[in-house]
Design a protein around this motif. Structure first.
Motif, PDB file in Angstrom:
ATOM      1  N   UNK A   1      17.199  -6.216  35.878  1.00  0.00           N
ATOM      2  CA  UNK A   1      18.130  -6.169  37.026  1.00  0.00           C
ATOM      3  C   UNK A   1      18.684  -4.770  37.271  1.00  0.00           C
ATOM      4  N   UNK A   2      18.418  -3.859  36.314  1.00  0.00           N
ATOM      5  CA  UNK A   2      19.122  -2.575  36.348  1.00  0.00           C
ATOM      6  C   UNK A   2      18.764  -1.725  37.575  1.00  0.00           C
ATOM      7  N   UNK A   3      17.448  -1.632  37.897  1.00  0.00           N
ATOM      8  CA  UNK A   3      17.040  -0.788  39.025  1.00  0.00           C
ATOM      9  C   UNK A   3      17.642  -1.291  40.330  1.00  0.00           C
ATOM     10  N   UNK A   4      17.579  -2.614  40.533  1.00  0.00           N
ATOM     11  CA  UNK A   4      18.162  -3.231  41.723  1.00  0.00           C
ATOM     12  C   UNK A   4      19.661  -2.924  41.757  1.00  0.00           C
ATOM     13  N   UNK A   5      20.265  -3.030  40.580  1.00  0.00           N
ATOM     14  CA  UNK A   5      21.709  -2.883  40.473  1.00  0.00           C
ATOM     15  C   UNK A   5      22.164  -1.471  40.853  1.00  0.00           C
ATOM     16  N   UNK A   6      21.356  -0.469  40.449  1.00  0.00           N
ATOM     17  CA  UNK A   6      21.748   0.915  40.759  1.00  0.00           C
ATOM     18  C   UNK A   6      21.809   1.156  42.266  1.00  0.00           C
ATOM     19  N   UNK A   7      21.055   0.348  43.042  1.00  0.00           N
ATOM     20  CA  UNK A   7      21.062   0.528  44.508  1.00  0.00           C
ATOM     21  C   UNK A   7      22.373   0.035  45.128  1.00  0.00           C
ATOM     22  N   UNK A   8      23.179  -0.660  44.342  1.00  0.00           N
ATOM     23  CA  UNK A   8      24.401  -1.249  44.900  1.00  0.00           C
ATOM     24  C   UNK A   8      25.611  -0.319  44.828  1.00  0.00           C
ATOM     25  N   UNK A   9      25.439   0.818  44.149  1.00  0.00           N
ATOM     26  CA  UNK A   9      26.644   1.632  43.893  1.00  0.00           C
ATOM     27  C   UNK A   9      26.501   3.103  44.282  1.00  0.00           C
ATOM     28  N   UNK A  10      27.652   3.721  44.432  1.00  0.00           N
ATOM     29  CA  UNK A  10      27.787   5.166  44.665  1.00  0.00           C
ATOM     30  C   UNK A  10      28.720   5.738  43.609  1.00  0.00           C
ATOM     31  N   UNK A  11      28.686   7.057  43.463  1.00  0.00           N
ATOM     32  CA  UNK A  11      29.614   7.703  42.520  1.00  0.00           C
ATOM     33  C   UNK A  11      30.615   8.556  43.285  1.00  0.00           C
ATOM     34  N   UNK A  12      31.854   8.500  42.870  1.00  0.00           N
ATOM     35  CA  UNK A  12      32.907   9.301  43.504  1.00  0.00           C
ATOM     36  C   UNK A  12      33.622  10.079  42.407  1.00  0.00           C
ATOM     37  N   UNK A  13      33.656  11.397  42.574  1.00  0.00           N
ATOM     38  CA  UNK A  13      34.332  12.243  41.585  1.00  0.00           C
ATOM     39  C   UNK A  13      35.698  12.633  42.150  1.00  0.00           C
ATOM     40  N   UNK A  14      36.742  12.449  41.353  1.00  0.00           N
ATOM     41  CA  UNK A  14      38.101  12.747  41.842  1.00  0.00           C
ATOM     42  C   UNK A  14      38.841  13.579  40.816  1.00  0.00           C
ATOM     43  N   UNK A  15      39.659  14.506  41.294  1.00  0.00           N
ATOM     44  CA  UNK A  15      40.598  15.171  40.381  1.00  0.00           C
ATOM     45  C   UNK A  15      41.977  14.686  40.788  1.00  0.00           C
ATOM     46  N   UNK A  16      42.721  14.142  39.833  1.00  0.00           N
ATOM     47  CA  UNK A  16      44.051  13.624  40.152  1.00  0.00           C
ATOM     48  C   UNK A  16      45.112  14.508  39.516  1.00  0.00           C
ATOM     49  N   UNK A  17      46.160  14.769  40.292  1.00  0.00           N
ATOM     50  CA  UNK A  17      47.242  15.597  39.783  1.00  0.00           C
ATOM     51  C   UNK A  17      48.506  14.756  39.729  1.00  0.00           C
ATOM     52  N   UNK A  18      49.164  14.748  38.595  1.00  0.00           N
ATOM     53  CA  UNK A  18      50.440  14.033  38.447  1.00  0.00           C
ATOM     54  C   UNK A  18      51.513  15.093  38.277  1.00  0.00           C
ATOM     55  N   UNK A  19      52.502  15.071  39.165  1.00  0.00           N
ATOM     56  CA  UNK A  19      53.576  16.061  39.003  1.00  0.00           C
ATOM     57  C   UNK A  19      54.585  15.561  37.976  1.00  0.00           C
ATOM     58  N   UNK A  20      55.382  16.487  37.493  1.00  0.00           N
ATOM     59  CA  UNK A  20      56.421  16.127  36.520  1.00  0.00           C
ATOM     60  C   UNK A  20      57.481  15.307  37.253  1.00  0.00           C
ATOM     61  N   UNK A  21      57.843  14.105  36.744  1.00  0.00           N
ATOM     62  CA  UNK A  21      58.866  13.330  37.463  1.00  0.00           C
ATOM     63  C   UNK A  21      60.225  14.025  37.466  1.00  0.00           C
TER      64      UNK A  21
END
Ligand code: AKG
Ligand code: FE2
Length: 176
Positions: free
Chosen positions: A15-35
């Motif tokens: 099922x793996x090859x079929x499964x890979x067609x179902x997804x995308x990759x998203x790269x994010x950088x998240x910044x948390x400020x000091x509360x």
């Protein structure tokens, strides 16, 4: 790679090859400020990732906590060599609940700006997401109804899940 390992262990290689067609990759950088002094130190509320898999990497500031099965919070230590791989709820829809999907949160305990690098594997729009047939049998009845990710996101944004922390489960979980 981790997804391949999980599929191999469960004899789902075909099922793996079929499964890979179902997804995308998203790269994010998240910044948390000091509360601010009058603010809560909650950087990100308790949640499970809704997608397939997440890989996280942090700079030198701690904050990620993972809820353990005995209801304690495991504080993740930071290290330049550490990448955290987490299963998301959609993976568990395909596997019909075979995995534990961790609830996690971010608490800003240090007085420093925090950055996280995150790679999310997310379902593509328009694809029907449903349990792999082999994962459903008399001992493992269907746990999630088929759904489309973009429709789930609308439900999620509208607050449809209420206080449920497993949002996909709240959206398409089969009630027993
Ligand atoms: O910043 C972190 O360590 C966690 C981020 C996270 O859980 C998320 O973006 O879903
Ligand atoms: Fe997360």
């Amino acid at each position: 790679m981790t997804k391949k390992m999980v599929f191999d262990i469960l004899n789902l290689e075909k099922y793996l090859n079929e499964n890979f067609k179902l997804t995308n990759y998203v790269l994010k950088i998240m910044k948390y400020r000091v509360p601010e002094a009058n603010e809560s130190n909650l950087g990100m509320h308790t949640h499970a990732d809704a997608g397939v898999m997440t890989i996280l990497h942090q700079n030198d500031v701690e904050g990620l906590e993972i809820l353990t099965k005995d209801n304690g919070w495991l504080k993740v230590k930071v290290s330049p060599n550490l990448f955290i791989v987490m299963a998301g709820e959609t993976l568990n829809v395909w596997l019909n609940g075979r995995l534990h999907v961790p609830l996690h949160r971010v608490l800003m305990r240090e007085n420093k700006i925090r950055f996280t690098l995150a790679l999310f594997e997310l379902p593509k729009s328009g694809k029907s997401l449903k349990a792999i047939e082999q994962m459903v049998d008399d001992e493992h009845p269907l746990l999630f109804k088929p759904f489309k990710y973009e429709e789930f996101i609308k439900f999620h944004i509208s607050g449809g899940q209420g206080i449920d922390k497993y949002a996909v489960k709240a959206y398409c979980g089969v009630s027993s």
